[in-house]
Design a protein around this motif. Structure first.
Motif, PDB file in Angstrom:
ATOM      1  N   LEU A  16      -0.017 -16.640 -11.149  1.00 60.08           N
ATOM      2  CA  LEU A  16      -1.449 -16.373 -11.344  1.00 60.08           C
ATOM      3  C   LEU A  16      -1.678 -15.752 -12.718  1.00 60.08           C
ATOM      4  CD1 LEU A  16      -2.193 -14.934  -7.798  1.00 60.08           C
ATOM      5  CD2 LEU A  16      -2.799 -17.193  -8.664  1.00 60.08           C
ATOM      6  N   PRO A  17      -2.841 -15.992 -13.310  1.00 57.38           N
ATOM      7  CA  PRO A  17      -3.079 -15.483 -14.667  1.00 57.38           C
ATOM      8  C   PRO A  17      -3.136 -13.961 -14.703  1.00 57.38           C
ATOM      9  CG  PRO A  17      -5.107 -16.359 -13.717  1.00 57.38           C
ATOM     10  CD  PRO A  17      -4.014 -16.693 -12.755  1.00 57.38           C
ATOM     11  N   SER A  23       4.267  -6.892 -12.082  1.00 58.42           N
ATOM     12  CA  SER A  23       3.078  -6.773 -11.232  1.00 58.42           C
ATOM     13  C   SER A  23       3.264  -7.570  -9.962  1.00 58.42           C
ATOM     14  CB  SER A  23       1.841  -7.312 -11.946  1.00 58.42           C
ATOM     15  OG  SER A  23       1.605  -6.628 -13.129  1.00 58.42           O
ATOM     16  N   ARG A  26       5.332  -5.662  -7.669  1.00 59.57           N
ATOM     17  CA  ARG A  26       4.609  -4.505  -7.141  1.00 59.57           C
ATOM     18  C   ARG A  26       3.639  -4.933  -6.040  1.00 59.57           C
ATOM     19  NH1 ARG A  26       0.707  -1.329 -10.997  1.00 59.57           N
ATOM     20  NH2 ARG A  26      -0.043   0.240  -9.545  1.00 59.57           N
ATOM     21  N   ILE A  27       2.945  -6.043  -6.261  1.00 57.83           N
ATOM     22  CA  ILE A  27       1.984  -6.545  -5.276  1.00 57.83           C
ATOM     23  C   ILE A  27       2.711  -6.953  -3.994  1.00 57.83           C
ATOM     24  CG2 ILE A  27       0.427  -8.471  -4.771  1.00 57.83           C
ATOM     25  CD1 ILE A  27      -0.296  -8.386  -7.816  1.00 57.83           C
ATOM     26  N   HIS A  30       3.796  -3.989  -2.136  1.00 54.58           N
ATOM     27  CA  HIS A  30       2.627  -3.335  -1.544  1.00 54.58           C
ATOM     28  C   HIS A  30       2.292  -4.008  -0.209  1.00 54.58           C
ATOM     29  CE1 HIS A  30      -1.351  -1.463  -1.331  1.00 54.58           C
ATOM     30  NE2 HIS A  30      -1.795  -2.644  -0.972  1.00 54.58           N
ATOM     31  N   ILE A  31       2.300  -5.343  -0.220  1.00 53.99           N
ATOM     32  CA  ILE A  31       1.993  -6.092   0.996  1.00 53.99           C
ATOM     33  C   ILE A  31       3.053  -5.838   2.066  1.00 53.99           C
ATOM     34  CG2 ILE A  31       1.885  -8.452   1.942  1.00 53.99           C
ATOM     35  CD1 ILE A  31       0.483  -9.250  -0.693  1.00 53.99           C
ATOM     36  N   PHE A  37      -2.401  -3.774   5.487  1.00 55.51           N
ATOM     37  CA  PHE A  37      -2.915  -4.837   4.626  1.00 55.51           C
ATOM     38  C   PHE A  37      -2.985  -6.133   5.419  1.00 55.51           C
ATOM     39  CE2 PHE A  37      -2.773  -8.266   1.603  1.00 55.51           C
ATOM     40  CZ  PHE A  37      -3.725  -7.860   0.695  1.00 55.51           C
ATOM     41  N   LEU A  42      -6.167 -12.574   3.787  1.00 49.96           N
ATOM     42  CA  LEU A  42      -5.993 -13.105   2.430  1.00 49.96           C
ATOM     43  C   LEU A  42      -5.565 -14.577   2.480  1.00 49.96           C
ATOM     44  CD1 LEU A  42      -5.858 -12.889  -0.636  1.00 49.96           C
ATOM     45  CD2 LEU A  42      -3.693 -11.696  -0.438  1.00 49.96           C
TER      46      LEU A  42
ATOM     47  N   PHE B  13      -8.321  -9.787  -3.585  1.00 49.19           N
ATOM     48  CA  PHE B  13      -7.352  -9.633  -4.676  1.00 49.19           C
ATOM     49  C   PHE B  13      -7.499  -8.255  -5.320  1.00 49.19           C
ATOM     50  CE2 PHE B  13      -6.825 -14.396  -5.056  1.00 49.19           C
ATOM     51  CZ  PHE B  13      -5.461 -14.375  -4.852  1.00 49.19           C
ATOM     52  N   ARG B  15      -8.028  -5.558  -3.975  1.00 39.68           N
ATOM     53  CA  ARG B  15      -7.390  -4.513  -3.160  1.00 39.68           C
ATOM     54  C   ARG B  15      -5.905  -4.366  -3.471  1.00 39.68           C
ATOM     55  NH1 ARG B  15     -10.596  -6.635   1.163  1.00 39.68           N
ATOM     56  NH2 ARG B  15     -12.471  -5.383   1.074  1.00 39.68           N
ATOM     57  N   LEU B  16      -5.337  -5.355  -4.167  1.00 36.84           N
ATOM     58  CA  LEU B  16      -3.899  -5.298  -4.486  1.00 36.84           C
ATOM     59  C   LEU B  16      -3.672  -4.340  -5.650  1.00 36.84           C
ATOM     60  CD1 LEU B  16      -3.176  -9.113  -4.181  1.00 36.84           C
ATOM     61  CD2 LEU B  16      -2.538  -7.332  -2.564  1.00 36.84           C
ATOM     62  N   PRO B  17      -2.500  -3.713  -5.696  1.00 36.64           N
ATOM     63  CA  PRO B  17      -2.262  -2.710  -6.753  1.00 36.64           C
ATOM     64  C   PRO B  17      -2.222  -3.356  -8.134  1.00 36.64           C
ATOM     65  CG  PRO B  17      -0.235  -3.166  -5.553  1.00 36.64           C
ATOM     66  CD  PRO B  17      -1.335  -3.886  -4.819  1.00 36.64           C
ATOM     67  N   GLY B  18      -2.851  -2.716  -9.102  1.00 38.47           N
ATOM     68  CA  GLY B  18      -2.806  -3.179 -10.484  1.00 38.47           C
ATOM     69  C   GLY B  18      -3.758  -4.313 -10.787  1.00 38.47           C
ATOM     70  N   ILE B  19      -4.564  -4.720  -9.813  1.00 34.81           N
ATOM     71  CA  ILE B  19      -5.543  -5.784 -10.054  1.00 34.81           C
ATOM     72  C   ILE B  19      -6.942  -5.198  -9.983  1.00 34.81           C
ATOM     73  CG2 ILE B  19      -6.440  -8.020  -9.273  1.00 34.81           C
ATOM     74  CD1 ILE B  19      -3.766  -8.770  -8.332  1.00 34.81           C
ATOM     75  N   LYS B  22     -11.997  -7.416 -12.811  1.00 26.74           N
ATOM     76  CA  LYS B  22     -11.969  -8.515 -13.796  1.00 26.74           C
ATOM     77  C   LYS B  22     -10.783  -9.442 -13.540  1.00 26.74           C
ATOM     78  CE  LYS B  22     -15.309  -7.584 -16.827  1.00 26.74           C
ATOM     79  NZ  LYS B  22     -16.289  -8.491 -17.387  1.00 26.74           N
ATOM     80  N   ILE B  27      -8.286 -14.441 -11.473  1.00 27.83           N
ATOM     81  CA  ILE B  27      -7.323 -15.093 -10.585  1.00 27.83           C
ATOM     82  C   ILE B  27      -8.051 -16.056  -9.649  1.00 27.83           C
ATOM     83  CG2 ILE B  27      -5.760 -14.681  -8.639  1.00 27.83           C
ATOM     84  CD1 ILE B  27      -5.060 -11.986 -10.063  1.00 27.83           C
TER      85      ILE B  27
END
Lengths: 197, 197
Positions: A16-17, A23, A26-27, A30-31, A37, A42, B13, B15-19, B22, B27
């Motif tokens: 993904l962009p 990251s 990390r995501i 997190h999940i 979550f 999603l 999206f 809600r995910l860490p670091g996102i 914007k 995404i």
């Protein structure tokens, strides 16, 4: 680096962009580590977005129906069309609450380097919308960069023959910005566009 | 700002860490505008990760089986345990290819501010692993910050009574770094840990 599907999910997020390997990791963790979550939500949204969302037949904005909510709204001023590069720009302008007309999403900008010409954009559709004489003003809101300016120049020439007023969004100093930190081009534009007060 | 499920997916999206908002928008539009992006694959992976991935019964690393691939590997040195805070740290250390022992994931670090004490970490499980006398060295690889140091200090005291050598990863200047830009604490550590050559 991880076993099986954990690494698969990290890789998939990494596609993904704006999401790098760190990251993505990390995501994924997190999940994995947040029992609250809602993964299925999603997953469902991802499938639904692909199945249900398309682009408005009229303006090219995102929509769940043939026509988007803005084109469907009878309170919008249909004599005014704001031309933007991308559907994201529609959302940015809507947030200002300054504009009550309609939109036209080009789907990009003219870029000889990227091999994108007018035929790759929704220019024909724009001309069709202007054909019946309802629209009185076209606001060119392409980005204030090389490609956006080239696209605006191209469109303004194209629209010259029609009896429609063609305008361009003002360039200048950003509000709340500091003159000292403005780049030369922006500062130059701010001088060009100066207004008596 | 957008209609229905487009905004729902942006929110999800986000809600995910670091996102941030914007990135979430970017995404979502990437997914909408890339017909080649395999939405169903991402959706499937999300569900599979939740269903199939758990944590290794022995070390706490991520695994699709009861025991993770490292704990199952007979070539790993089972007299050596490296204690880390998080499963992500296992992956970071594995990438160095320097360590051929086993791991123990604590699941965090002692932090009075966050209300995390030794009982919230996998400390009892570590003591059980050390009980049979196989392990000869425990390497404390918690993070070189306040919480990680506190955790390492706590564990080293706890392990003092056992006849096991307890070591801590070296602190010092990062390789490829510039002395000029090192913070004082790191530079101080580099002096403390200086080696004759």
């Amino acid at each position: 680096m991880y076993e099986g599907i954990v690494q698969d999910l990290i890789d998939e997020f990494g596609r993904l962009p704006g999401i790098g390997p760190k990251s993505a990791q990390r995501i994924t963790f997190h999940i994995l580590q947040s029992p609250n979550f809602d993964v299925s939500h999603l997953a469902l949204l991802l499938s639904e977005v692909r199945d249900k969302v398309r682009f408005c037949d009229i303006c090219g904005n995102v929509s769940e129906q043939d026509h988007c909510s803005i084109c469907r709204d009878p309170r919008r001023n249909n004599t005014l069309i704001c031309v933007v590069e991308d559907a994201k720009d529609v959302s940015a302008i809507e947030r200002t609450r300054e504009f009550r007309g309609l939109y036209h999403v080009l789907g990009g900008a003219i870029s000889p380097i990227a091999g994108i010409g007018p035929d790759d954009l929704r220019v024909t559709q724009l001309m069709q919308r202007l054909a019946d004489g309802t629209v009185q003003e076209v606001i060119l809101a392409t980005n204030p960069n090389l490609e956006g300016e080239a696209t605006a120049t191209y469109l303004s020439r194209l629209l010259h023959s029609l009896e429609i007023s063609v305008t361009r969004l003002a360039s200048g100093l950003p509000v709340g910005g500091d003159l000292e930190y403005a780049d030369e081009v922006t500062l130059g534009r701010a001088f060009e566009g100066r207004r008596s007060m």
